[in-house]
Design an enzyme around this catalytic site. Structure first.
Site, PDB file in Angstrom:
ATOM      1  N   TYR A   1      -5.118 -13.585  -4.237  1.00  0.00           N
ATOM      2  CA  TYR A   1      -4.617 -13.043  -2.970  1.00  0.00           C
ATOM      3  C   TYR A   1      -5.397 -13.583  -1.778  1.00  0.00           C
ATOM      4  O   TYR A   1      -6.588 -13.320  -1.637  1.00  0.00           O
ATOM      5  CB  TYR A   1      -4.721 -11.512  -3.061  1.00  0.00           C
TER       6      TYR A   1
ATOM      7  N   ASP B   1       3.259  -9.278   9.272  1.00  0.00           N
ATOM      8  CA  ASP B   1       3.977  -9.286   7.995  1.00  0.00           C
ATOM      9  C   ASP B   1       4.934  -8.094   7.919  1.00  0.00           C
ATOM     10  O   ASP B   1       6.075  -8.235   7.486  1.00  0.00           O
ATOM     11  CB  ASP B   1       2.945  -9.230   6.858  1.00  0.00           C
TER      12      ASP B   1
ATOM     13  N   HIS C   1      -2.987 -11.772   4.868  1.00  0.00           N
ATOM     14  CA  HIS C   1      -3.231 -10.681   5.811  1.00  0.00           C
ATOM     15  C   HIS C   1      -4.566 -10.763   6.546  1.00  0.00           C
ATOM     16  O   HIS C   1      -5.034  -9.749   7.051  1.00  0.00           O
ATOM     17  CB  HIS C   1      -3.130  -9.324   5.077  1.00  0.00           C
TER      18      HIS C   1
ATOM     19  N   CYS D   1       0.839  -1.188   0.000  1.00  0.00           N
ATOM     20  CA  CYS D   1       0.000   0.000   0.000  1.00  0.00           C
ATOM     21  C   CYS D   1       0.877   1.242   0.000  1.00  0.00           C
ATOM     22  O   CYS D   1       2.043   1.194   0.398  1.00  0.00           O
ATOM     23  CB  CYS D   1      -0.892   0.012   1.229  1.00  0.00           C
TER      24      CYS D   1
END
Ligand code: ADP
Ligand code: SF4
Length: 680
Positions: free
Chosen positions: A170, A266, A173, A31
């Site tokens: 994906y 992460d 997370h 991001c």
């Protein structure tokens, strides 16, 4: 300079399905707070990384549908064809430098409120969404699952049209619908998509197969999977279901991008993790699949990278933060300039951009986010426009960066530092628990300056106003920093706290310098970032009785934005620091302090031998006050201008250097990305 042959392996091309990465440097999705709102900024930022040698550059998570949107967070979007040109711009910038462009389509299901589109969120089960908002997600039925699969196919086709080389599936997370389907405690379905692991993996398998069928002829299909949630056997773990999922899907994707979740694990900070902190969780993956594997771990050392390849842990070196701190890291390795690498310090100021919904900033790299709007390049800078000399007073982050960048421009620079060590607050703070790597802010600049014959550095040189004037520099830059205030003034107390002058008070600077407090210690946190929590940790581990007081609901509350709050509070509680939230400091007495409840105004006393206020800092202005009518060109930068983050001080130093001798810009000093007015 030439490349050290032991790093040759990093520059081998790697085949990923139908495409080939030019080397093993792989910028994983991250991001950036630019996304769909500041697309030109985002495209240029990614393009600069390709120029810097990253072989693969990915987008951040890219919303694939209006039924899953993260407003007000600023991610990229591929809701329909109208989003294609935005992403194509990024692809073009990457291809222009020979990199591969990847995209991470994301459906965030029960992770979002859909506050813009007003669609009802959906997930495997009917549950409240993860955000603390009064919104519940509905359970997806068969029609939803069909539509969900089509969204992924449509996104993949659009990605192909935009020119992407790699398209993700994906499940990471703890954030995407696909991951939620995998998780036993989020998926309570009784149909073929719930129950056994095989059933929970079904949707993931289908989406990988659909994506391959749609675009797999020309694009690689990558899977991003969190193989460990770091919550033991109750979650997906690398010795449990994480491993089994990889085994089940082993040869299906063209690439495995594996990590741990949630995001705070992460992207763990250096305060709580070392380089390579994920390796033990992901090392099994290469033993299970023949497909290339990429993983992250805040890798900045090429020796570590080579050893990971040679030991068979990874095929590609994944990086988000190291590529933000130094977009030219691969080029520097290639050109044998290891000492020039600007290593990430693991502070997560970059991450705050996502939480605060503004373009990302980086402590180490002041050009991050400015590539397009200000035309700042991380490695290039315009040559000087005169033979003027510059005297910089203060060798903290602001002074060091100003000296480095002015030196790069070719100016004659003198840097005078009062202490025997350069680095200012960075040098001091890096000695606090867990912050060793913050010293890199000074180390990088100190080394760069040492290579510049036009920059002279004087340590142990606290300059007076007269000495500054005697220097006769054409330009004087004050980067003299700031001191922590000891009166208690700050957000909560607009006037000094009664009793602040009674001798019970010690400044945060004195504690950082190693002075010991006496009696029970009370730390008053009206600052909310790391300092008060760190002092509590330090003093408690030195054996003091420590009480931490804040008007906020939790400890070091701004560190929610760096994803550290949970860990900080856990650490302090585990160590036995007493925590009093929701109270202000109202009076200081000889043996106790008075605290006032922010709701009821009830006052209570807490024993206190030493009170340490961490509320605000005072800019060191004295030199400026004495020079302002004497020096012809005088500028304040960094904390002595207005105390702030280290990132802000580095930026201020860099900005001064960029602008010296350049024509002043009228009005807004950067290019803007304006919303488009609809025609109807
Ligand atoms: P910033 O974050 O703005 O760079 P710092 O507090 O980290 O500020 O650094 C300021 C540095 O300036 C400190 O290392 C301090 O020793 C130095 N300094 C302050 N006043 C003087 C002075 N009069 N002469 C030389 N150095 C000074
Ligand atoms: Fe690293 Fe901090 Fe820069 Fe993020 S902001 S890339 S953590 S130095």
């Amino acid at each position: 300079m030439t490349r050290d042959p032991r790093f040759d392996v990093l520059f081998e091309p790697i085949r990923i399905g139908p495409v080939t990465a030019p080397n093993r440097f792989y910028q994983v999705p991250h991001c950036n707070g630019m996304g769909h709102l500041y697309p030109s900024s985002m495209a240029e930022m990614r393009g600069v990384k390709a120029e810097g040698g990253w072989g693969v550059i990915n987008t951040e998570e890219c919303e694939i549908s209006h039924t899953s949107e993260l407003t007000p967070a600023i991610e990229s979007r591929l809701w329909d064809d109208s989003d294609i040109p935005v992403l194509a711009k990024m692809v073009d910038r990457i291809h222009a430098h020979g990199g591969l462009a990847g995209i991470e389509p994301a459906h965030l299901g029960a992770g979002v409120a859909n506050n813009y589109s007003r669609e009802i969120p959906m997930g495997p089960s009917a549950r409240p969404i993860d955000l603390p908002e009064p919104v519940q997600a509905r359970r997806m039925d068969k029609a939803d699952i069909k539509a969900f699969r089509k969204m992924h196919v449509d996104a993949a086709l659009r990605a192909k049209t935009a020119g992407f080389d790699i398209v993700y599936v994906y499940a990471g997370h703890d954030m995407t619908t696909l991951m939620h389907f995998l998780m036993a405690d989020r998926n309570d379905r009784m149909d073929e998509y719930g129950g056994s692991l095989e059933n929970r993996v079904r949707l993931m398998r289908e989406v990988i197969e659909d994506t391959k069928e749609a675009i797999g002829d020309t694009c690689a299909v990558a899977v991003r999977l969190a193989v460990d949630e770091m919550r033991g056997p109750s979650g997906i773990s690398s010795d449990g279901e994480g491993r089994e999922i990889v085994e089940m899907l082993a040869e299906l994707p063209d690439l495995w991008d594996v990590n741990v979740s949630g995001w705070e694990n992460d992207s763990a900070t250096s305060r709580f993790s070392d380089e390579g902190y994920q390796t033990d969780y992901i090392r099994f993956v290469k033993g299970v699949t023949s497909k290339p594997v990429v993983g992250v771990g805040r890798f900045t050392s090429p020796d570590t990278m080579v050893s990971l390849i040679n030991k068979g842990v990874l095929d590609l070196i994944g990086a988000a933060r190291p590529s933000i701190a130094d977009p030219f890291l691969p080029k520097k390795v290639e050109e044998g300039r290891i000492e020039d690498i600007r290593e990430c310090i693991g502070c997560n100021i970059c991450v705050t951009g996502d939480f605060l919904m503004n373009p990302m900033r980086c402590t180490q790299n002041p050009t991050m986010g400015e590539e397009w709007r200000k035309g700042w390049h991380p490695e290039r800078i315009a040559p000087k426009t005169s033979n003027d000399s510059v005297l910089i007073v203060g060798g903290g982050p602001a002074g060091l960066e100003a000296a480095r960048a002015l030196g790069q421009r070719g100016y004659d620079v003198t840097l005078a530092e009062g202490r025997d060590t350069l680095g200012g607050r960075v040098h001091i703070e890096s000695q606090l628990p867990g912050l060793t790597q913050w010293r890199r802010v000074a180390d990088y600049r100190e080394y760069q300056i040492s290579q510049m014959p036009n920059v002279a550095v004087y340590r142990n040189s606290p300059l007076t106003a007269d000495q500054v004037m005697e220097f006769e520099a054409d330009h004087v830059v004050l980067a003299t920093g700031a001191d922590w205030d000891i009166t208690g003034i700050g957000r909560s107390n607009r006037r000094p706290v009664p009793g602040h002058d009674k001798g019970t008070v010690m400044g945060a600077d004195a504690i950082c310098a190693g002075d010991a407090p006496t009696g029970p210690v009370v730390i008053w946190d009206d600052d909310y970032y790391y300092m008060a929590g760190l002092l509590a940790e330090k003093l408690r581990s030195d054996g003091h009785d420590v009480t931490y007081v804040t008007p906020m609901a939790d400890v070091s509350t701004w560190t929610h934005n760096t994803m550290e709050q949970d860990r900080i509070q856990t650490r302090l509680m585990t160590m036995g620091v007493k925590i009093i939230p929701l109270h202000t400091l109202s009076a200081i007495h000889e043996s106790h302090v008075e605290l006032t409840c922010i709701y009821t105004d009830a006052v209570k006393g807490v024993p206190c031998g030493t009170l340490i206020p961490v509320a605000m800092r005072n800019a060191r202005h004295d030199l400026y006050d004495k020079l302002k009518d004497r020096a012809p060109s005088l500028t304040l930068i960094g904390d002595c201008h207005a105390p702030g983050t280290i990132a802000a001080a580095v930026y201020a130093g860099h900005r001064y250097a960029r602008e010296l001798g350049e024509a002043a810009v009228e009005g807004v000093p950067f290019k803007r990305e304006l919303p488009q007015l609809a025609v109807d």
